[in-house]
Write an enzyme that holds these catalytic residues in place. Structure first.
Site, mmCIF file in Angstrom:
data_model
loop_
_atom_site.group_PDB
_atom_site.id
_atom_site.type_symbol
_atom_site.label_atom_id
_atom_site.label_comp_id
_atom_site.label_asym_id
_atom_site.label_seq_id
_atom_site.Cartn_x
_atom_site.Cartn_y
_atom_site.Cartn_z
ATOM 1 N N GLN A 198 7.750 -4.840 -4.064
ATOM 2 C CA GLN A 198 6.869 -4.728 -5.209
ATOM 3 C C GLN A 198 7.385 -3.679 -6.185
ATOM 4 O OE1 GLN A 198 2.938 -2.802 -5.522
ATOM 5 N NE2 GLN A 198 2.187 -4.811 -6.163
ATOM 6 N N MET A 217 0.846 -1.203 0.000
ATOM 7 C CA MET A 217 0.000 0.000 0.000
ATOM 8 C C MET A 217 0.876 1.245 0.000
ATOM 9 S SD MET A 217 -3.159 -1.010 2.535
ATOM 10 C CE MET A 217 -2.199 -1.917 3.736
ATOM 11 N N CYS A 229 -2.718 -1.950 -10.406
ATOM 12 C CA CYS A 229 -3.037 -0.590 -9.988
ATOM 13 C C CYS A 229 -3.681 0.200 -11.127
ATOM 14 C CB CYS A 229 -1.739 0.069 -9.555
ATOM 15 S SG CYS A 229 -1.939 1.780 -9.203
HETATM 16 C C1 LIG Z 1 -3.721 3.417 0.341
HETATM 17 C C2 LIG Z 1 -3.576 2.249 -0.607
HETATM 18 C C3 LIG Z 1 -2.435 2.149 -1.384
HETATM 19 C C4 LIG Z 1 -2.263 1.057 -2.267
HETATM 20 N N1 LIG Z 1 -1.084 0.923 -2.956
HETATM 21 C C5 LIG Z 1 -0.860 -0.213 -3.689
HETATM 22 C C6 LIG Z 1 0.415 -0.475 -4.266
HETATM 23 O O1 LIG Z 1 1.387 0.272 -4.099
HETATM 24 N N2 LIG Z 1 0.546 -1.610 -5.010
HETATM 25 C C7 LIG Z 1 -0.491 -2.490 -5.199
HETATM 26 O O2 LIG Z 1 -0.335 -3.522 -5.861
HETATM 27 N N3 LIG Z 1 -1.701 -2.263 -4.643
HETATM 28 C C8 LIG Z 1 -1.893 -1.164 -3.896
HETATM 29 N N4 LIG Z 1 -3.093 -0.993 -3.249
HETATM 30 C C9 LIG Z 1 -4.121 -2.047 -3.388
HETATM 31 C C10 LIG Z 1 -3.975 -3.080 -2.261
HETATM 32 O O3 LIG Z 1 -2.744 -3.756 -2.354
HETATM 33 C C11 LIG Z 1 -5.128 -4.103 -2.328
HETATM 34 O O4 LIG Z 1 -5.050 -4.782 -3.566
HETATM 35 C C12 LIG Z 1 -6.497 -3.446 -2.199
HETATM 36 O O5 LIG Z 1 -6.523 -2.481 -1.157
HETATM 37 C C13 LIG Z 1 -7.568 -4.509 -1.935
HETATM 38 O O6 LIG Z 1 -7.316 -5.234 -0.737
HETATM 39 P P1 LIG Z 1 -8.049 -4.864 0.656
HETATM 40 O O7 LIG Z 1 -9.530 -4.839 0.367
HETATM 41 O O8 LIG Z 1 -7.637 -5.957 1.587
HETATM 42 O O9 LIG Z 1 -7.551 -3.510 1.060
HETATM 43 C C14 LIG Z 1 -3.286 0.074 -2.393
HETATM 44 C C15 LIG Z 1 -4.430 0.196 -1.594
HETATM 45 C C16 LIG Z 1 -4.579 1.251 -0.693
HETATM 46 C C17 LIG Z 1 -5.811 1.326 0.178
#
Ligand SMILES: Cc1cc2nc3c(=O)[nH]c(=O)nc-3n(C[C@H](O)[C@H](O)[C@H](O)COP(=O)(O)O)c2cc1C
Length: 335
Positions: free
Chosen positions: A68, A16, A98
């Site tokens: 990552q 994240m 993303c």
């Molecule tokens: C603040 C934030 C930043 C994120 N940054 C990335 C990232 O750098 N790389 C990535 O693959 N996914 C990123 N994501 C997506 C998360 O890795 C994840 O796929 C998504 O939040 C869904 O999972 P969750 O419902 O458990 O949060 C981000 C999500 C959030 C909320």
């Protein structure tokens, strides 16, 4: 790392941006010694041209930890992977999930779901450059792609390079018209699609991601797939990680209490303050530690109001501890 009795992918904390930096990961590691942690996404260009120690440096206690990367140029990704391995990362992960505009313009992230051959070229180059596992994080599809056919094709083409582990966010990415934040809530989650993928490719390690909020939910997914990745819930309520070693990895160790975790974080904070890191850069990641217990709000508020002030030192965190433990006049006055 694949020789451990329970594979590390059984439970991971999602990458994240602005969240899973090294301070955050150090803190999360105090809660679970087994959960696999991911860095924020770092672009291959940043690794090649940026301040590497700042972007990639981490504490040895963070293992197992995966780097990552974002990008779509095989040779740059290969070089960035090599550098990541040299820094000691246990895995290199490629972000194909993303949806943000900025990321599309550089041709990486979820738009690459439409170009499996290009992704395969990237993964092959990365695999040739390192000996640690190279994994891919993707979506079940993008825009109006047929999530059955196109996901199968994407996975098959990329798996042909020898890539064995795929983390799949159970929601399509919409490349236009939704902010990345909106795209984490809509369209609806489709876990069944990921279970079907695992049933069709039992030879691969398939990790489900998206909307998982509790360990019982995580365990239910583990009936169908090899692993779960939890993002927002791990950040908002990090104490859920305290039961991960026992519940998910079968460890017999007794989980630490919330106050134990805070106490074990203090020496790290003091050492980082001495290096010039601002208190708030570390404490912003622990605001959820007392989620759902008495005085959690006072703890958050005390840190939010004080940790960012110039010169804020360890005494601010110590006072926050007294507040949440009910030992401070501030807490007593507020009750
Ligand atoms: C603040 C934030 C930043 C994120 N940054 C990335 C990232 O750098 N790389 C990535 O693959 N996914 C990123 N994501 C997506 C998360 O890795 C994840 O796929 C998504 O939040 C869904 O999972 P969750 O419902 O458990 O949060 C981000 C999500 C959030 C909320």
């Amino acid at each position: 790392m694949n020789s451990s009795p329970t594979p590390p992918h059984r439970f991971s904390v999602a990458p994240m941006m602005e969240r899973t930096d090294r301070h955050c990961r150090y803190f999360l590691r105090l809660l679970s010694s087994r959960a696999l942690l991911y860095t924020e996404m770092v672009t291959a260009d940043a690794v090649l041209h940026g301040d590497r120690e700042r972007l990639l440096g981490f504490d040895a206690s963070e293992h197992p930890v995966a780097l990552q990367l974002g990008g779509s140029d095989p040779s740059k990704l290969a070089e960035a992977s090599r550098i990541g391995e040299e820094f000691g990362y246990d895995e290199i992960n490629l972000n194909i999930g993303c949806p943000s505009d900025r990321v599309q313009s550089g041709r990486f992230g979820a738009c690459l779901m439409a170009e499996p051959e290009l992704v395969a070229g990237c993964v092959a180059a990365m695999r040739a450059a390192v000996s640690v596992p190279v994994t891919v994080k993707c979506r079940i599809g993008i825009d109006d792609q047929d999530a059955e056919e196109s996901l199968d094709k994407f996975i098959d083409v990329v798996a042909d390079t020898g890539c064995k582990t795929f983390i799949v966010h159970a929601r399509k990415a919409w490349l236009q018209g939704l902010s990345p934040k909106e795209n984490r809530e809509v369209p609806p989650l489709d876990y069944g699609r990921i279970y079907r993928l695992k049933a069709r490719r039992p030879d691969l390690t398939i990790v489900v991601n998206g909307g998982i909020e509790t360990l019982p939910d995580a365990k239910a997914h583990l009936e169908h797939v090899d692993g779960v990745m939890v993002g927002r819930a791990s950040y908002a309520d990090p104490y859920l990680l305290a039961e991960v070693d026992r519940e998910i990895f079968g460890s017999e160790a007794v989980p630490p209490s919330r106050l134990d975790v805070l106490d074990r974080f203090m020496p790290y904070v003091e050492a980082e303050l001495a290096k010039g890191v601002r208190l708030n850069q570390m404490t912003r990641h622990i605001l959820g530690l007392f989620h759902g217990v008495p005085r959690a709000r006072l703890f958050r508020r005390y840190l939010a109001e004080n940790a960012h002030l110039d010169g804020a030192g360890i005494e601010v965190l110590k006072e926050a501890r007294r507040v949440v433990a009910g030992e401070s006049d501030r807490a007593i006055a507020a009750e």
